[in-house]
Scaffold this motif. Structure first.
Motif, short mmCIF file in Angstrom:
data_model
loop_
_atom_site.label_atom_id
_atom_site.label_comp_id
_atom_site.label_asym_id
_atom_site.label_seq_id
_atom_site.Cartn_x
_atom_site.Cartn_y
_atom_site.Cartn_z
N GLN A 1 -22.80 -29.79 14.78
CA GLN A 1 -22.72 -30.17 16.19
C GLN A 1 -21.29 -30.57 16.55
O GLN A 1 -20.76 -30.19 17.59
CB GLN A 1 -23.64 -31.36 16.47
N GLU A 2 -20.69 -31.36 15.66
CA GLU A 2 -19.34 -31.85 15.95
C GLU A 2 -18.36 -30.67 16.05
O GLU A 2 -17.54 -30.61 16.97
CB GLU A 2 -18.91 -32.81 14.85
N ALA A 3 -18.49 -29.72 15.11
CA ALA A 3 -17.58 -28.58 15.14
C ALA A 3 -17.80 -27.77 16.41
O ALA A 3 -16.83 -27.31 17.04
CB ALA A 3 -17.80 -27.71 13.90
N GLU A 4 -19.06 -27.61 16.81
CA GLU A 4 -19.34 -26.82 18.00
C GLU A 4 -18.77 -27.49 19.24
O GLU A 4 -18.14 -26.83 20.08
CB GLU A 4 -20.85 -26.65 18.13
N ILE A 5 -18.97 -28.81 19.35
CA ILE A 5 -18.46 -29.51 20.53
C ILE A 5 -16.94 -29.43 20.58
O ILE A 5 -16.34 -29.15 21.62
CB ILE A 5 -18.92 -30.98 20.52
N SER A 6 -16.29 -29.68 19.45
CA SER A 6 -14.81 -29.65 19.44
C SER A 6 -14.31 -28.28 19.82
O SER A 6 -13.37 -28.14 20.63
CB SER A 6 -14.29 -30.02 18.05
N VAL B 1 -18.44 -41.36 17.13
CA VAL B 1 -19.86 -41.44 17.48
C VAL B 1 -20.70 -40.77 16.41
O VAL B 1 -21.74 -41.28 15.99
CB VAL B 1 -20.10 -40.79 18.85
N PHE B 2 -20.22 -39.61 15.94
CA PHE B 2 -21.00 -38.91 14.92
C PHE B 2 -21.02 -39.70 13.62
O PHE B 2 -22.03 -39.74 12.93
CB PHE B 2 -20.41 -37.52 14.69
N ASN B 3 -19.89 -40.35 13.28
CA ASN B 3 -19.88 -41.18 12.07
C ASN B 3 -20.90 -42.29 12.16
O ASN B 3 -21.66 -42.53 11.23
CB ASN B 3 -18.49 -41.80 11.88
N ALA C 1 -30.65 -40.12 16.37
CA ALA C 1 -30.58 -38.70 16.73
C ALA C 1 -30.45 -38.54 18.24
O ALA C 1 -29.76 -37.63 18.73
CB ALA C 1 -31.82 -37.97 16.23
N GLU C 2 -31.07 -39.42 19.02
CA GLU C 2 -30.93 -39.36 20.47
C GLU C 2 -29.51 -39.67 20.91
O GLU C 2 -29.01 -39.11 21.89
CB GLU C 2 -31.89 -40.36 21.14
N VAL C 3 -28.86 -40.57 20.17
CA VAL C 3 -27.45 -40.87 20.48
C VAL C 3 -26.61 -39.61 20.34
O VAL C 3 -25.75 -39.30 21.17
CB VAL C 3 -26.93 -41.99 19.57
N VAL C 4 -26.87 -38.85 19.28
CA VAL C 4 -26.13 -37.60 19.08
C VAL C 4 -26.42 -36.62 20.21
O VAL C 4 -25.52 -35.95 20.73
CB VAL C 4 -26.48 -37.00 17.71
N SER C 5 -27.68 -36.54 20.64
CA SER C 5 -28.03 -35.64 21.75
C SER C 5 -27.30 -36.04 23.02
O SER C 5 -26.79 -35.19 23.76
CB SER C 5 -29.53 -35.68 22.02
N ALA C 6 -27.25 -37.36 23.30
CA ALA C 6 -26.57 -37.81 24.51
C ALA C 6 -25.09 -37.47 24.45
O ALA C 6 -24.50 -37.06 25.45
CB ALA C 6 -26.77 -39.32 24.67
N THR C 7 -24.49 -37.61 23.28
CA THR C 7 -23.08 -37.25 23.14
C THR C 7 -22.86 -35.77 23.39
O THR C 7 -21.89 -35.36 24.03
CB THR C 7 -22.59 -37.61 21.73
N LYS C 8 -23.79 -34.94 22.91
CA LYS C 8 -23.67 -33.51 23.17
C LYS C 8 -23.74 -33.21 24.65
O LYS C 8 -23.02 -32.35 25.17
CB LYS C 8 -24.79 -32.77 22.44
N SER D 1 -21.19 -31.61 29.73
CA SER D 1 -20.83 -31.87 31.12
C SER D 1 -19.31 -31.81 31.29
O SER D 1 -18.81 -31.39 32.33
CB SER D 1 -21.36 -33.23 31.56
N LEU D 2 -18.56 -32.22 30.27
CA LEU D 2 -17.10 -32.04 30.31
C LEU D 2 -16.75 -30.58 30.42
O LEU D 2 -15.82 -30.19 31.14
CB LEU D 2 -16.48 -32.62 29.05
N ARG D 3 -17.46 -29.74 29.69
CA ARG D 3 -17.18 -28.31 29.75
C ARG D 3 -17.43 -27.77 31.14
O ARG D 3 -16.67 -26.95 31.65
CB ARG D 3 -18.06 -27.56 28.76
N ARG D 4 -18.55 -28.20 31.75
CA ARG D 4 -18.83 -27.73 33.11
C ARG D 4 -17.74 -28.18 34.06
O ARG D 4 -17.33 -27.45 34.97
CB ARG D 4 -20.19 -28.25 33.58
#
Lengths: 113, 145
Positions: A85-90, B5-7, B125-132, B137-140
């Motif tokens: 996931q991290e690699a994809e987001i980056s 966040v991922f760490n 795991a929900e924290v990771v989803s929220a970060t994604k 949204s940054l990409r959009r």
């Protein structure tokens, strides 16, 4: 974006010079100094290189974690997923930044002098 | 930039996974009277400790390292009393008194702890989803002219 501002500044300076100097001015763009988060002066090219090195490292890390998962040596079930996931987001963010820079450059080049 | 966040989420998942493993060990050994060390099985628990995230040494991560903490888990054996049951026919019974020492494990309590641990895992795991979602949204934002 900060790089858009200094590109526009350089472009305005080019308007005052004869067009023979234009290749030189464009060459100066990549060497122009800007500052990163801690105030040190780095060139924009170095910023891009550092960011791409980080994205590459994330990708390599994801690859390593997936290998560990597949061969059964991983202790965590979530290690590979999070690294992917991290690699994809980056990578997606870097691609978006690259697209924006391209668009900005195209707009500037299309400007009529 | 999302590495902290991922760490942190990964550390939460690892800690809760260790907790679930410990609870599984407790449930499986709730009636164990003999271990390798000789006595009956002793109930194990985990303790959570706040840890510093291992982030690269850049300016952006200095703020993260000061404010955001990961979690580490360690297994320990809490002080406990054993339960003694009178059963002279048991192979591990004390030859003089006929009492068998059993661990003091309440399976219902352990399953309640297991629900807590699995909820915490899902929350990480929900924290990771929220970060994604934030990243997408940054990409959009970057795509619109």
């Amino acid at each position: 974006m900060a790089n858009g501002e200094f590109l526009i500044g350089e472009r305005l300076k080019m308007l005052e010079r004869p067009s023979l100097e234009r290749p030189q001015a464009l060459g100066k763009l990549s060497g122009e100094k800007t500052s990163d988060g801690d105030g040190q002066k780095v060139s924009f090219g170095e910023l891009l290189t550092k960011s791409m090195a980080e994205v590459n490292r994330a990708g390599v890390n994801a690859d390593r974690e997936v290998n560990l998962s597949i061969t059964g040596k991983a202790t965590n079930p979530h290690g590979a997923l999070l690294a992917l996931q991290e690699a994809e987001i980056s990578f997606n963010l870097m691609t978006s930044i690259k697209d924006r820079l391209e668009q900005a450059y195209q707009q500037l080049v299309r400007m009529q002098l | 930039m999302f590495r902290s966040v991922f760490n942190v989420a990964a550390s939460a998942m690892s800690a809760n996974r260790l907790r679930i493993n410990t609870i599984a060990s407790n449930i499986a050994n709730a009636q164990t009277t003999k271990t390798a060390e000789g006595g009956p099985y002793k109930r194990r628990d985990v303790v959570f400790v706040a840890q510093n995230i291992n982030a690269p040494d850049t300016f952006g991560s200095t703020l993260d390292r000061a404010t955001v903490k990961a979690v580490g888990a360690a297994v320990y054996t809490p002080p406990q009393k054993d339960v003694k049951v009178y059963d002279p026919s048991h192979p591990d019974a004390d030859p003089k008194t006929g009492m068998v020492t059993l661990p003091d494990i309440n399976t219902v309590t352990e399953m309640g702890n297991m629900v807590m641990a699995s909820t915490a895992y899902k929350a990480a795991a929900e924290v990771v989803s929220a970060t994604k979602e934030i990243a997408s949204s940054l990409r959009r934002l970057a795509q619109r002219i």
